[in-house]
Design a protein around this motif. Structure first.
Motif, PDB file in Angstrom:
ATOM      1  N   ARG A 102       0.825  -1.091   0.071  1.00  0.00           N
ATOM      2  CA  ARG A 102       0.096   0.099   0.029  1.00  0.00           C
ATOM      3  C   ARG A 102       0.945   1.187  -0.180  1.00  0.00           C
ATOM      4  NH1 ARG A 102      -5.024  -1.392  -0.134  1.00  0.00           N
ATOM      5  NH2 ARG A 102      -5.722  -3.252   1.262  1.00  0.00           N
ATOM      6  N   LYS A 103       0.376   2.276  -0.434  1.00  0.00           N
ATOM      7  CA  LYS A 103       1.000   3.792  -0.393  1.00  0.00           C
ATOM      8  C   LYS A 103       1.092   4.224   1.101  1.00  0.00           C
ATOM      9  CE  LYS A 103       0.506   8.260  -1.984  1.00  0.00           C
ATOM     10  NZ  LYS A 103      -0.561   9.473  -2.685  1.00  0.00           N
ATOM     11  N   THR A 104       2.308   4.631   1.145  1.00  0.00           N
ATOM     12  CA  THR A 104       2.869   4.992   2.534  1.00  0.00           C
ATOM     13  C   THR A 104       1.794   6.314   2.715  1.00  0.00           C
ATOM     14  OG1 THR A 104       5.040   4.096   2.361  1.00  0.00           O
ATOM     15  CG2 THR A 104       4.668   5.971   4.123  1.00  0.00           C
ATOM     16  N   SER A 105       1.106   6.432   3.830  1.00  0.00           N
ATOM     17  CA  SER A 105       0.449   7.807   4.118  1.00  0.00           C
ATOM     18  C   SER A 105       1.371   9.005   4.433  1.00  0.00           C
ATOM     19  CB  SER A 105      -0.731   7.671   5.081  1.00  0.00           C
ATOM     20  OG  SER A 105       0.078   7.433   6.505  1.00  0.00           O
ATOM     21  N   LYS A 106       0.862  10.049   4.304  1.00  0.00           N
ATOM     22  CA  LYS A 106       1.637  11.382   4.547  1.00  0.00           C
ATOM     23  C   LYS A 106       1.921  11.313   5.816  1.00  0.00           C
ATOM     24  CE  LYS A 106      -0.912  13.864   1.096  1.00  0.00           C
ATOM     25  NZ  LYS A 106      -2.147  14.946   1.108  1.00  0.00           N
ATOM     26  N   SER A 107       1.044  11.166   7.102  1.00  0.00           N
ATOM     27  CA  SER A 107       1.331  11.059   8.122  1.00  0.00           C
ATOM     28  C   SER A 107       2.115  10.170   8.865  1.00  0.00           C
ATOM     29  CB  SER A 107      -0.002  10.818   9.160  1.00  0.00           C
ATOM     30  OG  SER A 107      -0.537   9.631   8.908  1.00  0.00           O
ATOM     31  N   ARG A 108       2.174   8.889   8.186  1.00  0.00           N
ATOM     32  CA  ARG A 108       3.369   7.854   8.418  1.00  0.00           C
ATOM     33  C   ARG A 108       4.869   8.246   8.028  1.00  0.00           C
ATOM     34  NH1 ARG A 108       3.361   3.265  10.589  1.00  0.00           N
ATOM     35  NH2 ARG A 108       1.127   2.852  10.765  1.00  0.00           N
ATOM     36  N   LYS A 109       4.619   8.727   6.654  1.00  0.00           N
ATOM     37  CA  LYS A 109       5.961   9.437   6.369  1.00  0.00           C
ATOM     38  C   LYS A 109       6.471  10.483   7.086  1.00  0.00           C
ATOM     39  CE  LYS A 109       5.581  11.682   2.402  1.00  0.00           C
ATOM     40  NZ  LYS A 109       5.272  11.990   1.081  1.00  0.00           N
ATOM     41  N   LYS A 110       5.614  11.363   7.704  1.00  0.00           N
ATOM     42  CA  LYS A 110       6.234  12.648   8.518  1.00  0.00           C
ATOM     43  C   LYS A 110       6.542  11.945  10.034  1.00  0.00           C
ATOM     44  CE  LYS A 110       3.619  16.040   6.005  1.00  0.00           C
ATOM     45  NZ  LYS A 110       2.356  17.031   6.064  1.00  0.00           N
ATOM     46  N   GLN A 111       5.958  10.943  10.107  1.00  0.00           N
ATOM     47  CA  GLN A 111       6.288  10.416  11.635  1.00  0.00           C
ATOM     48  C   GLN A 111       7.830   9.692  11.658  1.00  0.00           C
ATOM     49  OE1 GLN A 111       3.465   7.376  12.709  1.00  0.00           O
ATOM     50  NE2 GLN A 111       1.745   8.977  13.316  1.00  0.00           N
ATOM     51  N   ARG A 112       8.052   9.063  10.312  1.00  0.00           N
ATOM     52  CA  ARG A 112       9.367   8.667  10.266  1.00  0.00           C
ATOM     53  C   ARG A 112      10.330   9.932  10.038  1.00  0.00           C
ATOM     54  NH1 ARG A 112       8.188   5.891   5.817  1.00  0.00           N
ATOM     55  NH2 ARG A 112       9.160   7.218   4.566  1.00  0.00           N
ATOM     56  N   ARG A 113      10.154  10.963   9.458  1.00  0.00           N
ATOM     57  CA  ARG A 113      11.048  12.007   9.223  1.00  0.00           C
ATOM     58  C   ARG A 113      10.955  12.875  10.311  1.00  0.00           C
ATOM     59  NH1 ARG A 113       9.663  12.872   2.921  1.00  0.00           N
ATOM     60  NH2 ARG A 113      10.494  10.843   2.262  1.00  0.00           N
ATOM     61  N   VAL A 114      10.458  12.694  11.269  1.00  0.00           N
ATOM     62  CA  VAL A 114      10.284  13.814  12.629  1.00  0.00           C
ATOM     63  C   VAL A 114      11.723  14.024  13.320  1.00  0.00           C
ATOM     64  CG1 VAL A 114       9.592  12.163  14.503  1.00  0.00           C
ATOM     65  CG2 VAL A 114       8.894  14.752  14.421  1.00  0.00           C
ATOM     66  N   ASN A 115      12.616  12.956  13.225  1.00  0.00           N
ATOM     67  CA  ASN A 115      13.761  12.925  13.953  1.00  0.00           C
ATOM     68  C   ASN A 115      14.878  13.559  13.001  1.00  0.00           C
ATOM     69  OD1 ASN A 115      12.939  11.968  16.492  1.00  0.00           O
ATOM     70  ND2 ASN A 115      12.863   9.825  15.314  1.00  0.00           N
ATOM     71  N   TYR A 116      14.589  14.025  12.055  1.00  0.00           N
ATOM     72  CA  TYR A 116      15.555  14.546  11.040  1.00  0.00           C
ATOM     73  C   TYR A 116      15.774  15.960  11.447  1.00  0.00           C
ATOM     74  CZ  TYR A 116      15.176  10.324   7.954  1.00  0.00           C
ATOM     75  OH  TYR A 116      15.270   9.212   7.518  1.00  0.00           O
ATOM     76  N   LYS A 117      16.480  16.450  12.398  1.00  0.00           N
ATOM     77  CA  LYS A 117      16.483  17.782  12.923  1.00  0.00           C
ATOM     78  C   LYS A 117      17.879  18.157  13.404  1.00  0.00           C
ATOM     79  CE  LYS A 117      14.184  16.744  17.186  1.00  0.00           C
ATOM     80  NZ  LYS A 117      13.099  16.146  17.439  1.00  0.00           N
TER      81      LYS A 117
END
Length: 58
Positions: free
Chosen positions: A6-21
């Motif tokens: 299935r397509k990765t949802s926007k929220s799941r993609k953003k949850q994964r990228r939240v630590n890129y700071k």
């Protein structure tokens, strides 16, 4: 080949990228002059490290 079912949802993609700071580096206070310096480094203001003058300041 491995393909997502299935397509990765926007929220799941953003949850994964939240630590890129960027992280703020830790700071310490020089015991000689009171300036803020990086820990385990010589002070740029007075040139001391562990109560010894390692950089001769003019």
């Amino acid at each position: 080949m491995a393909v997502p079912k299935r397509k990765t949802s926007k929220s799941r993609k953003k949850q994964r990228r939240v630590n890129y700071k960027l992280k703020v580096p830790g700071m310490a206070i020089c015991p000689q002059c009171g300036e803020i310096k990086r820990p385990h480094h010589a002070c740029r203001n007075c040139g001391t490290y562990k109560d010894e003058e390692v950089i001769v300041m003019e």
